[in-house]
Design a protein around this motif. Structure first.
Motif, PDB file in Angstrom:
ATOM      1  N   ASN A  16      35.819  33.161  43.283  1.00 29.34           N
ATOM      2  CA  ASN A  16      35.125  33.542  42.054  1.00 29.34           C
ATOM      3  C   ASN A  16      35.944  33.015  40.878  1.00 29.34           C
ATOM      4  N   ASN A  63      35.716  34.346  37.298  1.00 26.36           N
ATOM      5  CA  ASN A  63      35.868  35.798  37.131  1.00 26.36           C
ATOM      6  C   ASN A  63      34.581  36.467  36.646  1.00 26.36           C
ATOM      7  N   GLN A  64      33.472  36.134  37.314  1.00 25.50           N
ATOM      8  CA  GLN A  64      32.202  36.787  37.001  1.00 25.50           C
ATOM      9  C   GLN A  64      32.151  38.172  37.642  1.00 25.50           C
ATOM     10  N   ASP A  65      31.316  39.041  37.102  1.00 25.54           N
ATOM     11  CA  ASP A  65      31.000  40.308  37.750  1.00 25.54           C
ATOM     12  C   ASP A  65      29.823  40.059  38.696  1.00 25.54           C
ATOM     13  N   THR A 122      28.356  31.169  42.057  1.00 28.48           N
ATOM     14  CA  THR A 122      29.795  31.337  41.929  1.00 28.48           C
ATOM     15  C   THR A 122      30.510  30.148  42.560  1.00 28.48           C
ATOM     16  N   SER A 181      44.211  39.817  40.582  1.00 27.49           N
ATOM     17  CA  SER A 181      42.756  39.968  40.566  1.00 27.49           C
ATOM     18  C   SER A 181      42.224  39.666  39.175  1.00 27.49           C
ATOM     19  N   GLY A 182      40.918  39.569  39.065  1.00 22.09           N
ATOM     20  CA  GLY A 182      40.290  39.334  37.780  1.00 22.09           C
ATOM     21  C   GLY A 182      40.498  40.469  36.799  1.00 22.09           C
ATOM     22  N   ASP A 183      40.900  41.643  37.300  1.00 25.43           N
ATOM     23  CA  ASP A 183      41.237  42.769  36.436  1.00 25.43           C
ATOM     24  C   ASP A 183      42.656  42.676  35.884  1.00 25.43           C
ATOM     25  N   PHE A 194      39.386  46.758  42.606  1.00 25.71           N
ATOM     26  CA  PHE A 194      38.724  46.403  41.352  1.00 25.71           C
ATOM     27  C   PHE A 194      38.398  47.673  40.550  1.00 25.71           C
ATOM     28  N   ARG A 208      35.053  40.611  41.435  1.00 25.48           N
ATOM     29  CA  ARG A 208      35.643  39.798  40.373  1.00 25.48           C
ATOM     30  C   ARG A 208      36.559  38.751  41.007  1.00 25.48           C
ATOM     31  N   GLY A 209      37.233  37.984  40.158  1.00 27.78           N
ATOM     32  CA  GLY A 209      38.044  36.886  40.655  1.00 27.78           C
ATOM     33  C   GLY A 209      39.263  37.342  41.435  1.00 27.78           C
ATOM     34  N   TYR A 233      42.895  35.384  42.632  1.00 25.21           N
ATOM     35  CA  TYR A 233      43.668  34.156  42.457  1.00 25.21           C
ATOM     36  C   TYR A 233      44.965  34.293  43.244  1.00 25.21           C
TER      37      TYR A 233
END
Length: 824
Positions: A791, A794-796, A770, A248-250, A283, A807-808, A810
Motif C-alpha cells: 500500500n 498509504n491509502q485507507d 493500490t 506502518s502508515g500510522d 492500525f 494502511r501502508g 514499509y
C-alpha cells in the motif's frame, strides 16, 4: 598401549568411512552464461541435494556410486545428467539450463504426489522460496498477486484470503495445510493464520488450490486450500538470520527477527531449528460498540433517551501485537528409500482478531504440534498431535457492554472493570486433536494409483467458556478413505477418477467423487473436471454456547415454543464443473493459465440466525441448556442449513518473459451467482422475498492485477498493482454496504455511514486501486538487503469488517546467509 590401539582403530574406521565417499561439485549457469543463485541440485528420486550460491556453485558429499542429478530453477527447464562418484575423489558436473517456464515446476497438492504443475488436474497457484526471499514483507501479502484469490487484510498482522465467494468473519471453508498437517483450530475449524508456527525462511513453496479438493483432503477443502511445504534441511543446509524493522502508515514502528539453522550431520541424519519474534502496533482504529443505556448519560453528559443506543469505543483496547514462533525437525534416512521425519512447533500470539460480533482480543494463544512422518518408495504414513491453549482471550464487544452495564448499576469503576470479563466475554481453550494417515501410491503400466486412509479425533475444551462442555472435553472422531486413479490412453490423453468416503460421529456418512479428462500437449494442458465437496459444521456450530446461551450449537435440533422443529445442521454440498488450460502461447515468452467454472451449492451452512424462542434443544429442556435463561427466556441464535445457489466465473493469468530475469504478469477474475427467487427455501431471512440479503455472496464481481518482476544475480524487485471492485458485505452482525432504500438487514434499514443495530456500517468493501513496491540487492554470498512497501501511497483501504482500514506497511530486511557446516 590400549589407548594407542583404540586410537588406531578409530582412525582406520574414520579413514574407511571417508574413503567410501566422494565429493561432487560444479556450477549452474543460465542460457546466457549467467550464474544462477538458488538453483536446486538434487539426486533424482532422492532427498539429498544442495542449493547454488551467488556464483552458481554447489557441492555435495556422496557415497561411491552412480547418480542421476536433476537441476531446477524458476524460469528455466529442468536438466538432468548422470555422474559416477569414486571413493575419496572429487567429481565435477556443470549444468547450463535452457529457457523454460515457471509453469513447469513440480507440485504435490493436486494429486497428493509429485507432478508437473501443467499436468495437475486442479487449478493451483504457487509461491516459491525465491519469491518469498526476495520480498521483505509478510509472505502472506504475496497471495494478493495470485489470480482467483480474494485477498484482504484484517489487521496489521493478519493477511488473509478467500476463494470463490461466500466469505465471512468466521470462514472455515478454506483449508490450511502445512507439510500434510491440518493447520486449523480444533473447536472453530478456522485456519491458524497468524497463529501458525512456520517462519518465513523455512517456506519452500506455497500451493493454493482454487475450488474443492475434498476427495483427497476431506471436509472443508470446500472453496479451496492452501498447502505450505517447508524446506528439507538436506537441501537447505546453512544458517539464515533475518532482521526486519519497519513502520506502518500510522507512524508506528514494528520489528521482526528470525533465525533458521539447518545442518547435515551425516548421510543419514540432518536437522533444522528456527525461531521468530515479531512485535507491532495495530492500525489506529476503535470500533463503535452500541449499548442500550436507559437512564444513563451520553458522552456529552446528557441523558440518553429511552430506547436509544449510544456508541462507545471498545473498552481498554490493546493495540499491541506480539508473536513468538519456534520449530525444529529431525530427518533420518536409514536406507535409500526410507525417510523418518519428526517435526515439532510452538507459537504464542497476541493480536486483534475480527469476528461476527466485533473484535476478539487474542491474548497469549499458544499452538503446539508434534508430527512424525514415514516416507517410503511407494507409501507414506504420518501421525500428528495438535494442541491449542488460551486462558485470557476475550470478546471486546461483550466486555465493553459488561463494563458500562456495571457502571450504570453504580458499580465502582475498579470493580466494573474486573466484572467486565464475565457474562460470556472471556474465551478459554484447552483443545487437542490427534490425526493419523496412511497412503499408498504406485504405477501399474498406464495406471497410476494414490489411495489412503485418514483418522481424526477432536477433543474440544473451552473450559465452559464458549462450548457446551461443562463436564469436560467434547470428543468427536471421524475416519475417511480416498482413492485417486489416473489412466494414460496415449497421445497425451489422460483420465482420472477419484472418490472419498467419510464417516463422522455427528453428521454421519458422506461420499464425494471427482472425474477429469486431460489433454497433455507439448505447449500445455487442457483439463475438464467434475468434483464434489462438502463443508462440515464446526464443533462451534454444533456445540457452541456463547453469551450465556443466547447462541447455541445445533448438533441436535431445536423445538420451538410453538411446537415447530428446527432440524439439526448437516453438511453443505457443492458440485463443480471446471474447464482449464495451462501452457505457453508464445515459445518461451508468453504463458497462460485460465479456467472457467460453474458451481452448484445446496444446504448452505448459514451465518448466525435467531430462530425464535425454543423450548428444547434435542431432548433437553432449554432452561437446562441455556445458562442465561432468566435473561433470554429461551430466545436462541444458532446455525441452520438452507437454500440452493449457482455460482460461476473465470480466472485468467498471463506471464510474459521479456528475459529469463524480467517478466510481467496480468491477472483478472470474474465471479457472479444466480438463485431461484421463486423458491422460498432460499428465503433465509424469512421476509417473503429472495434477494442478495439471503445469499450472502460477499465477493467482488471483478478484480484485476498487473505486475513487473525482476530477479537477477545481484538486483531484484517488483512493482505490483491491484484493483478490487466495490462490493457489499454482510456477515452475521457485521455489515459493509451502500445504502439500499426500503431494505433492512436484521430489522434495521441499510444506510451507509450509519449505525446498524449493535455495529456500524462504514460502507462497502473494495472500490480501490493500490500499489506495492519492493527492491533488493545481494551484496555478496552472505548479505542481502531489501525493502518493501505494501500500500505504497498509504491509502485507507476498506478490506474487511470489525477491523481497521488497511494502511501502508514499509519494511526493510537484512538477510544474513551463513554457509553450511559439517557434512554437505
Amino acid at each position: 598401549m590400549k589407548k594407542i590401539i583404540t586410537l588406531l582403530i578409530f582412525s582406520f574406521a574414520s579413514y574407511a568411512l571417508i574413503a567410501q565417499t566422494g565429493t561432487l561439485s560444479g556450477k549452474v549457469l543460465g542460457s546466457d552464461g549467467e550464474a544462477l543463485l538458488g538453483a536446486s541440485v538434487q539426486i533424482k528420486g532422492g532427498s539429498k541435494g544442495a542449493i547454488t550460491d551467488i556464483d552458481g556453485r554447489y557441492s555435495l558429499e556422496l557415497e561411491a556410486g552412480t547418480y542421476t542429478m536433476i537441476v531446477s530453477y524458476i524460469g528455466y527447464a529442468d536438466s538432468e545428467n548422470t555422474v559416477s562418484i569414486n571413493a575419496g575423489q572429487n567429481s565435477t558436473l556443470d549444468f547450463t539450463l535452457s529457457l523454460g517456464t515457471a509453469l513447469d515446476v513440480v507440485v504435490v497438492s493436486g494429486s497428493k504426489k509429485p507432478e508437473k504443475l501443467t499436468e495437475s488436474p486442479a487449478t493451483i497457484e504457487t509461491i516459491h522460496a525465491r519469491e518469498i526471499e526476495e520480498y521483505a514483507g509478510n509472505p502472506g501479502e504475496l497471495l494478493a498477486r495470485q489470480k482467483g484469490i480474494d485477498y484482504f487484510r484484517a489487521g496489521i498482522a493478519t493477511p488473509a484470503f478467500n476463494i470463490r465467494g461466500f466469505n465471512s468473519n468466521f470462514n472455515s471453508k478454506n483449508l490450511q495445510v502445512t507439510d500434510g498437517r491440518f493447520s486449523t483450530l480444533i473447536a472453530t475449524g478456522l485456519p491458524l493464520g497468524p497463529l501458525n508456527t512456520t517462519i518465513k525462511e523455512d517456506i519452500e513453496r506455497v500451493e493454493v488450490i482454487l475450488g474443492p479438493n475434498a476427495t483427497l483432503y476431506g471436509p472443508n477443502a470446500h472453496n479451496g486450500l492452501m498447502n505450505t511445504i517447508t524446506k528439507d534441511p538436506r537441501t537447505s543446509a546453512g544458517t539464515t538470520i533475518a532482521i526486519n524493522p519497519g513502520v506502518s502508515g500510522d507512524g508506528d514502528a514494528f520489528f521482526s527477527g528470525r533465525i533458521r539453522h539447518a545442518q547435515v550431520l551425516s548421510d543419514k541424519f540432518a536437522f533444522k531449528v528456527m525461531g521468530e519474534y515479531t512485535t507491532a502496533t495495530e492500525f489506529d482504529f476503535s470500533d463503535s460498540v452500541f449499548i442500550d443505556r436507559v437512564g444513563a448519560l451520553d458522552t456529552l453528559g446528557n441523558p440518553v433517551p429511552d430506547g436509544i443506543k449510544e456508541g462507545y469505543n471498545e473498552f481498554e483496547l490493546d493495540n499491541d501485537v506480539n508473536f513468538i514462533r519456534a520449530e525444529a525437525g529431525l530427518y533420518f534416512s536409514p536406507s535409500k528409500d526410507l525417510d523418518i521425519i519428526f517435526n515439532t512447533g510452538y507459537s504464542n500470539s497476541t493480536y486483534l482478531s475480527p469476528t461476527n460480533v466485533g473484535r476478539n482480543q487474542i491474548k497469549d494463544w499458544s499452538i503446539n504440534y508434534y508430527q512424525l512422518r514415514f516416507s517410503g518408495k511407494n507409501w507414506f504414513a504420518q501421525a500428528y498431535y495438535t494442541l491449542s491453549k488460551t486462558d485470557s482471550t476475550y470478546a471486546i464487544d461483550q466486555r465493553t457492554k459488561n463494563y458500562y452495564a456495571a457502571i450504570d448499576a453504580d458499580v465502582p469503576p475498579a470493580i466494573a472493570r474486573q466484572s467486565s470479563y464475565g457474562n460470556g466475554a472471556i474465551f478459554q481453550d484447552d483443545s487437542q486433536r490427534l490425526n493419523a494417515e496412511a497412503q499408498y501410491n504406485n504405477t501399474f503400466g498406464r495406471l497410476s494409483l494414490v489411495t489412503g486412509l485418514q483418522y481424526q479425533m477432536d477433543q474440544a475444551n473451552s473450559l465452559g467458556t464458549y462450548l457446551l462442555d461443562g463436564g469436560g472435553s467434547i470428543d468427536i472422531s471421524q475416519i475417511g478413505g480416498y482413492a485417486h486413479l489416473t489412466y494414460e490412453f496415449g497421445d497425451g490423453w489422460r483420465v482420472l477418477a477419484a472418490a472419498r468416503a467419510d464417516d463422522h460421529e455427528v453428521y454421519g456418512f458422506n461420499f464425494v467423487p471427482k472425474f477429469g479428462l486431460l489433454k497433455v500437449g507439448k505447449s500445455g494442458t487442457w483439463r475438464l473436471t467434475y468434483g464434489q465437496g462438502i463443508a462440515a459444521p464446526t464443533i462451534l456450530n454444533m456445540y457452541g454456547d456463547l453469551f450465556a446461551g443466547l447462541i447455541l450449537g445445533n448438533a441436535e435440533g431445536f423445538t420451538l415454543a410453538d411446537g415447530s422443529k428446527v432440524e439439526k445442521q448437516k453438511v453443505e454440498k457443492l458440485q463443480t464443473f471446471e474447464l482449464g488450460y495451462r501452457g505457453q502461447v508464445v515459445q518461451n515468452k508468453l504463458f497462460i493459465d485460465a479456467n472457467a467454472y460453474f458451481n452448484n451449492s445446496k444446504d448452505f451452512l448459514s451465518p448466525l440466525t435467531i430462530i425464535g424462542v425454543a423450548s428444547q434443544r434435542g431432548d433437553q429442556a432449554i432452561d437446562q441448556v441455556q445458562s442465561g435463561f432468566g435473561i433470554w427466556g429461551g430466545l436462541v441464535g444458532t446455525y441452520i442449513n438452507f437454500g440452493e445457489v449457482n455460482t460461476f466465473g473465470f480466472d485468467i493469468g498471463a506471464t510474459y518473459y521479456f528475459t529469463p530475469q524480467f517478466s510481467g504478469t496480468f491477472n483478472y477474475s470474474y465471479f457472479d451467482y444466480s438463485v431461484d427467487e421463486e423458491n422460498m427455501e432460499n428465503d433465509f431471512n424469512n421476509d417473503g422475498v429472495v434477494n442478495f440479503l439471503d445469499i450472502l455472496v460477499n465477493a467482488p464481481n471483478h478484480k484485476m492485477s498487473l505486475g513487473l518482476n525482476y530477479s537477477g544475480e545481484k538486483w531484484f524487485g517488483s512493482l505490483f498493482t491491484r484493483w478490487v471492485e466495490e462490493y457489499d458485505y454482510f456477515s452475521s452482525f457485521q455489515i459493509a454496504s451502500q445504502t439500499h432504500e426500503e431494505l433492512t438487514y436484521r430489522g434495521v434499514p441499510i444506510v451507509e455511514n450509519a449505525r446498524s443495530a449493535d455495529t456500524y456500517n462504514y460502507g462497502p468493501l473494495g472500490g480501490f486501486v493500490t500499489m506495492d513496491l519492493s527492491i533488493g540487492h545481494r551484496i555478496n554470498d552472505i548479505f542481502t538487503i531489501s525493502a518493501a512497501a505494501s500500500n505504497l501511497f498509504n491509502q485507507d483501504l476498506r478490506e474487511f469488517t470489525a477491523s481497521a482500514p488497511t494502511r501502508g506497511l514499509y519494511t526493510m530486511e537484512l538477510r544474513i546467509n551463513l554457509p553450511a557446516i559439517g557434512k554437505k
